[in-house]
Every structure is written in structure tokens, then in C-alpha cells.
Design an enzyme around this catalytic site. Structure first.
Site, PDB file in Angstrom:
ATOM      1  N   VAL A  17       2.045   6.208 -36.271  1.00 41.46           N
ATOM      2  CA  VAL A  17       2.396   6.643 -37.650  1.00 41.46           C
ATOM      3  C   VAL A  17       2.702   4.852 -38.172  1.00 41.46           C
ATOM      4  CG1 VAL A  17       3.737   7.297 -39.515  1.00 41.46           C
ATOM      5  CG2 VAL A  17       2.826   8.771 -37.711  1.00 41.46           C
ATOM      6  N   GLU A 116       9.191  12.189 -47.150  1.00 43.00           N
ATOM      7  CA  GLU A 116       8.015  13.020 -47.362  1.00 43.00           C
ATOM      8  C   GLU A 116       7.078  13.285 -46.103  1.00 43.00           C
ATOM      9  OE1 GLU A 116       7.024  13.891 -50.846  1.00 43.00           O
ATOM     10  OE2 GLU A 116       6.416  15.331 -49.373  1.00 43.00           O
ATOM     11  N   ASP A 188       7.459  22.984 -33.863  1.00 41.91           N
ATOM     12  CA  ASP A 188       7.191  21.993 -34.948  1.00 41.91           C
ATOM     13  C   ASP A 188       7.168  22.778 -36.430  1.00 41.91           C
ATOM     14  OD1 ASP A 188       5.720  19.171 -35.643  1.00 41.91           O
ATOM     15  OD2 ASP A 188       4.654  20.739 -36.587  1.00 41.91           O
ATOM     16  N   LYS A 192       9.841  22.102 -39.831  1.00 40.51           N
ATOM     17  CA  LYS A 192       9.563  21.824 -41.259  1.00 40.51           C
ATOM     18  C   LYS A 192       9.877  22.672 -42.153  1.00 40.51           C
ATOM     19  CE  LYS A 192       5.272  19.340 -39.208  1.00 40.51           C
ATOM     20  NZ  LYS A 192       3.952  19.517 -38.813  1.00 40.51           N
ATOM     21  N   GLY A 289      -2.074  12.636 -38.692  1.00 36.67           N
ATOM     22  CA  GLY A 289      -2.910  11.626 -38.753  1.00 36.67           C
ATOM     23  C   GLY A 289      -2.291  10.514 -39.127  1.00 36.67           C
TER      24      GLY A 289
HETATM   25  N1  NAP Z   1       1.308  11.316 -35.596  1.00 34.13           N
HETATM   26  C1  NAP Z   1       1.301  12.061 -36.630  1.00 34.13           C
HETATM   27  O1  NAP Z   1       0.280  12.224 -37.058  1.00 34.13           O
HETATM   28  C2  NAP Z   1       2.521  12.439 -37.413  1.00 34.13           C
HETATM   29  C3  NAP Z   1       2.607  13.290 -38.601  1.00 34.13           C
HETATM   30  C4  NAP Z   1       3.768  13.402 -39.323  1.00 34.13           C
HETATM   31  C5  NAP Z   1       5.084  12.844 -38.556  1.00 34.13           C
HETATM   32  N2  NAP Z   1       5.042  12.334 -37.469  1.00 34.13           N
HETATM   33  C6  NAP Z   1       6.359  11.944 -36.956  1.00 34.13           C
HETATM   34  O2  NAP Z   1       6.376  10.511 -37.054  1.00 34.13           O
HETATM   35  C7  NAP Z   1       7.002   9.968 -35.896  1.00 34.13           C
HETATM   36  C8  NAP Z   1       6.322   9.122 -34.962  1.00 34.13           C
HETATM   37  O3  NAP Z   1       5.377   9.759 -34.643  1.00 34.13           O
HETATM   38  P1  NAP Z   1       3.867   8.797 -33.940  1.00 34.13           P
HETATM   39  O4  NAP Z   1       2.975   9.815 -33.705  1.00 34.13           O
HETATM   40  O5  NAP Z   1       3.776   7.732 -34.332  1.00 34.13           O
HETATM   41  O6  NAP Z   1       4.636   8.385 -32.475  1.00 34.13           O
HETATM   42  P2  NAP Z   1       4.239   7.655 -31.389  1.00 34.13           P
HETATM   43  O7  NAP Z   1       2.622   7.266 -31.341  1.00 34.13           O
HETATM   44  O8  NAP Z   1       4.532   8.073 -29.915  1.00 34.13           O
HETATM   45  O9  NAP Z   1       5.060   6.110 -31.525  1.00 34.13           O
HETATM   46  C9  NAP Z   1       6.390   6.035 -31.406  1.00 34.13           C
HETATM   47  C10 NAP Z   1       6.814   4.802 -31.583  1.00 34.13           C
HETATM   48  O10 NAP Z   1       8.170   4.509 -31.308  1.00 34.13           O
HETATM   49  C11 NAP Z   1       8.711   3.728 -30.314  1.00 34.13           C
HETATM   50  N3  NAP Z   1       9.862   4.217 -29.569  1.00 34.13           N
HETATM   51  C12 NAP Z   1      10.176   5.501 -29.182  1.00 34.13           C
HETATM   52  N4  NAP Z   1      11.284   5.507 -28.709  1.00 34.13           N
HETATM   53  C13 NAP Z   1      11.773   4.513 -28.936  1.00 34.13           C
HETATM   54  C14 NAP Z   1      13.102   3.879 -28.294  1.00 34.13           C
HETATM   55  N5  NAP Z   1      14.083   4.866 -27.758  1.00 34.13           N
HETATM   56  N6  NAP Z   1      13.405   2.626 -28.746  1.00 34.13           N
HETATM   57  C15 NAP Z   1      12.460   1.889 -29.155  1.00 34.13           C
HETATM   58  N7  NAP Z   1      11.234   2.207 -29.625  1.00 34.13           N
HETATM   59  C16 NAP Z   1      10.897   3.699 -29.390  1.00 34.13           C
HETATM   60  C17 NAP Z   1       7.429   3.772 -29.498  1.00 34.13           C
HETATM   61  O11 NAP Z   1       7.560   2.479 -28.901  1.00 34.13           O
HETATM   62  P3  NAP Z   1       6.325   2.118 -27.563  1.00 34.13           P
HETATM   63  O12 NAP Z   1       5.311   1.611 -28.307  1.00 34.13           O
HETATM   64  O13 NAP Z   1       7.239   0.874 -27.086  1.00 34.13           O
HETATM   65  O14 NAP Z   1       6.294   3.202 -26.847  1.00 34.13           O
HETATM   66  C18 NAP Z   1       6.253   3.747 -30.332  1.00 34.13           C
HETATM   67  O15 NAP Z   1       5.980   2.413 -30.907  1.00 34.13           O
HETATM   68  C19 NAP Z   1       7.658  11.270 -35.137  1.00 34.13           C
HETATM   69  O16 NAP Z   1       9.025  11.846 -35.718  1.00 34.13           O
HETATM   70  C20 NAP Z   1       6.718  12.266 -35.541  1.00 34.13           C
HETATM   71  O17 NAP Z   1       7.169  13.687 -35.748  1.00 34.13           O
HETATM   72  C21 NAP Z   1       3.980  12.082 -36.733  1.00 34.13           C
END
Ligand code: NAP
Length: 410
Positions: A17, A116, A188, A192, A289
Site C-alpha cells: 500500500v 477509510e 480479518d 472490519k 490491492g
Molecule cells: N495490501 C492490501 O491490499 C491492503 C488493503 C487494505 C488495507 N491494508 C492494510 O494496509 C497496511 C499495510 O499493508 P501492506 O499490504 O502494504 O503491508 P506490507 O506490504 O507488508 O508493507 C508493510 C510496510 O511496513 C513496514 N514495516 C512493518 N513493520 C515495521 C516496523 N516495525 N518498523 C518499520 N517499518 C515496518 C515494512 O517495512 P519493510 O519494507 O522494511 O519490510 C513495509 O514497508 C496493513 O495494515 C494492511 O492491513 C492492506
């Protein structure tokens, strides 16, 4: 002409994201400047290997938290708000477990906490509940709020494949994580629904209060019988007023074809909001996504750049009710002998359940009995199921799935 003022954004997390957000922001910067008079820019990024939170915070007007998890996300969000910064988050687990603490902090500090993207991705459920429908007293919300499970169930219905094959397919296409546990076990979606219920019914709801079940036990057989009975299967979240209280739950449920959520297929999300005043509104779209979620995050950033809105203090303390009435589908593998149907019907009858429809299939050791029963208290239904499970002609434990009985016209 003078340069427009810069609006500085600290980005916590640059994964799926956060990465998409960092790409989207420059593309939309001119448009945002036209709306707000300020030019947004990312002034700091925190990853595990990059960035210093204190420095990022002191350089920012607003913090975007897209790291996920509870800690350190909770600590960073609280510290950002205490420093007088607005926060936009996509973190449903955080809000469903610590929402009251975070919303209270936002109110005390006079900053915005927007979320959101935490529910149903880019589908604007939070804004609609908190703003557009704030004037309506809501009765009930049904939601398909997990795209992974909706994809799996849609594929099982479409192709007749097993749960395991549909899950493998979802993983191959990127609709399911390598570890899909929290999606398929309902957690999950429960997070929500806790957030949705909090907003819709103005009552604190913690993830622990949401009753949830997943889809791991669903079989291709269930899908086949459902089809014969004119039903479609969804992992359904519900939040509704019941006997002066509030029921919030997630479980597989059958829907009749006329229900607005019945036709929502693939990885899409959808939420149906019901109230006497508005009848029914259904919102649907991509529930996850990177680019889609980033678009919802950016929408929140723009809202925060324009004057305030906050999640008000909860003014009610509705009792959370866990035992509610449901109609059920009941699937039984039985030995084919006289009196089987009568005995099952008698046990159901003693608990106050009446049978709406029955399908009997197969002979001898392959015989199956599938029925739909009219609504009754779930505790009574499961008491009947326990008794039925003990009958000597049962070949395995009966399987039960709730049926949503509502009919929608036009
Ligand atoms: N993916 C989706 O489609 C989606 C949809 C709706 C909501 N969300 C929500 O959006 C959020 C992020 O999701 P994502 O899919 O983007 O996750 P992701 O791809 O795993 O990315 C997480 C990011 O946060 C960083 N991070 C995690 N823990 C950390 C820490 N302790 N200290 C510093 N940096 C840290 C990671 O660092 P590194 O790069 O160094 O690993 C990475 O850059 C979550 O809350 C998820 O539930 C996601």
C-alpha cells in the site's frame, strides 16, 4: 505568483500500500493543489531498514500509517496525534482492538484520524456511514468485507472445485497471502465488522466481541445443494440491532438470489446498509490491492487537508448480543432407512425449529438429507444439532450454515 505551501506527509511503511501511495501522490499532486491550495509531498519514509520515526514526525504535517500490526503502529499513531499531527491509517487490526483509545486521543488533540482504507479497501463505507448517512438511524449492515474468501467461494460455486483447490488458485493469482489464516478463519472480516459496527451504531465494539467463523469447513457438496435450493454462499459480516442490543458477527451464510450481495463475485467487497429511512443502499468495489487501497488512503489525506471531522465519542453502550435468531441449512450424511427424516424433524420441532425445505439424495450408505429451517435462536438450533449428531443413523457430524432470509424487491 508565490509558491503554494507544501503539505508534508510522513509515510510509515512502504510495502504494497505504501509503495502504491508513493507512486500515486505525485500523479495527483496538481489536482490536490487545485482543491486544497497546498502541494502534498512525502518528507520521510519509515521501513524496517530505513528512516527515523522522530525525525519523520517532526518534519510532517500528517502521518500515513501503512505498516500494519499492533505495535509499534499503535505507539507511532498515538505519538503522531499527541504531536498535533493528523493521521491516516489502513490498519483494521489496530482500530478493531485499540480504536477507542486512538479516537479519544484524536478528539483530545483536535486532530483527524482517518481510516477509510481499513475497511473494504476503496469502497467508501467509512465516509458514507460517518458522513453521508449520519442523519439516518441504521438497523442493519451486511457486508462481504474479505475479498480472499469471496474469491474462493465464488470459484467453488462456479467450477465445483474443492476449497483447497480454490485457495491454491487464489494464492497463485495474488488474492490470498502465503499464510491466509486470518482471511479464511474470518478474523480479518471480524475486525472490519467491529469498525463498521462502531460507526454505524455509535457503540464501542472490540474485535473480541465479534463472533466469527471461517470458510475452511465448506465443501463442494454444500455448494451443490445450495444451488439446488436456490441459494448462494458468502462469508457474511452482519451488524444489527437485536432486542435493544447489537449483534456483530461473521460466518458463512446462504443468500437468496434476490439479495443485493448475492451477485457480488470474485475478490470484490460490498456492504448493504439498511434503515427505515433509506431502505437499502449497497456499495461495492475492490476490497484490496495496492493501487486501490492507496487511492482510499490518498482520499483521506485530501480530506484531512480540508477542515476537520472526527469520530465522535461513543454516546451509547448497547449490549452486545451473541445468541440471535437465524435460519439454517443443515447437511446430514445418514444411513438410508425408514424414519430418518421423521426423527430429525422431531428433534428440530422440540427446539422450536420448523423445516422450510428438504432435499434427499442417494441411497444406502451414500444417503444425504439437506434441509433449510426457518429462523430460531442459534443456541436452540445447535442444541438440536447436538442431539441429531448422536442419532445412530448419522454417518458424520451434521454441517450447519446460516441462511439469510431477507427478500429484496426490485
Ligand atoms: N495490501 C492490501 O491490499 C491492503 C488493503 C487494505 C488495507 N491494508 C492494510 O494496509 C497496511 C499495510 O499493508 P501492506 O499490504 O502494504 O503491508 P506490507 O506490504 O507488508 O508493507 C508493510 C510496510 O511496513 C513496514 N514495516 C512493518 N513493520 C515495521 C516496523 N516495525 N518498523 C518499520 N517499518 C515496518 C515494512 O517495512 P519493510 O519494507 O522494511 O519490510 C513495509 O514497508 C496493513 O495494515 C494492511 O492491513 C492492506
Amino acid at each position: 505568483m508565490s509558491e503554494p505551501r507544501s503539505f508534508r506527509i510522513g509515510l510509515l511503511g512502504r510495502g504494497t500500500v505504501g509503495g502504491a501511495f508513493a507512486e500515486l501522490l505525485p500523479q495527483r499532486a496538481a489536482h490536490i493543489e487545485a482543491i486544497t491550495g497546498m502541494r502534498p509531498e512525502i518528507t520521510g519514509v519509515l521501513r524496517r531498514s530505513e528512516g527515523d520515526f522522530d525525525q519523520i514526525l517532526s518534519d510532517a504535517d500528517l502521518v500515513v500509517e501503512v505498516m500494519g500490526g499492533i505495535e509499534p503502529a499503535r505507539d507511532y499513531v498515538l505519538r503522531a496525534m499527541r504531536a498535533g499531527k493528523h493521521v491516516v491509517t489502513a490498519n483494521k487490526q489496530l482500530l478493531s482492538q485499540h480504536g477507542e483509545e486512538l479516537w479519544a486521543c484524536a478528539r483530545e488533540q483536535g486532530v483527524q484520524l482517518r481510516f477509510e482504507a481499513a475497511v473494504a479497501g476503496v469502497v467508501p463505507v467509512i465516509r458514507v456511514l460517518g458522513e453521508s448517512l449520519a442523519g439516518a438511524e441504521l438497523d442493519r449492515i451486511h457486508g462481504i468485507v474479505n475479498g480472499t474468501t469471496n474469491y474462493i467461494l465464488s470459484e467453488m460455486a462456479r467450477t465445483g472445485c474443492s476449497y483447497e483447490d480454490a485457495l491454491a488458485d487464489a494464492q497463485r493469482l495474488g488474492y490470498a497471502e502465503a499464510d491466509p489464516s486470518d482471511d479464511v478463519n474470518g478474523k480479518d472480516a471480524a475486525a472490519k465488522m467491529a469498525i463498521i459496527a462502531r460507526l454505524a451504531f455509535d457503540t464501542p465494539v472490540h474485535l473480541d466481541q465479534v463472533v466469527y467463523e471461517g470458510i475452511e469447513q465448506i465443501t463442494a457438496d454444500d455448494m451443490e445443494y445450495a444451488h439446488e435450493l436456490g441459494l448462494g454462499l458468502k462469508l457474511l459480516g452482519s451488524a444489527e440491532r437485536v432486542d435493544g442490543g447489537l449483534s456483530v458477527r461473521v460466518h458463512p451464510a446462504f443468500l437468496y438470489g434476490s439479495h443485493p450481495l448475492a451477485s457480488v463475485g470474485g475478490p470484490f467487497n460490498a456492504v448493504t446498509i439498511e434503515s427505515q429511512a433509506i431502505t437499502e443502499i449497497t456499495l461495492s468495489g475492490p476490497g484490496a490491492g495496492g493501487p486501490q487501497t492507496a487511492s482510499a488512503v490518498l482520499g483521506d489525506v485530501i480530506s484531512a487537508m480540508i477542515p476537520p471531522a472526527s469520530t465522535p465519542e461513543a454516546t451509547q453502550q448497547l449490549e452486545i448480543i451473541q445468541d440471535v435468531e437465524s435460519a439454517f441449512y443443515l447437511h446430514m450424511e445418514v444411513a438410508d432407512r425408514p424414519g430418518v427424516l421423521a426423527q430429525v424433524a422431531q428433534i428440530l420441532g422440540l427446539q422450536g425449529a420448523s423445516v422450510k425445505s428438504v432435499v434427499q439424495k442417494g441411497l444406502g450408505e451414500k444417503a444425504r438429507l439437506v434441509m433449510v429451517v426457518h429462523p430460531l435462536l442459534e443456541s436452540k438450533f445447535y442444541a438440536a444439532v447436538d442431539l441429531i449428531a448422536g442419532l445412530d443413523f448419522m454417518r458424520s457430524r451434521p454441517r450447519a450454515i446460516r441462511v439469510i432470509e431477507e427478500e429484496f424487491s426490485g
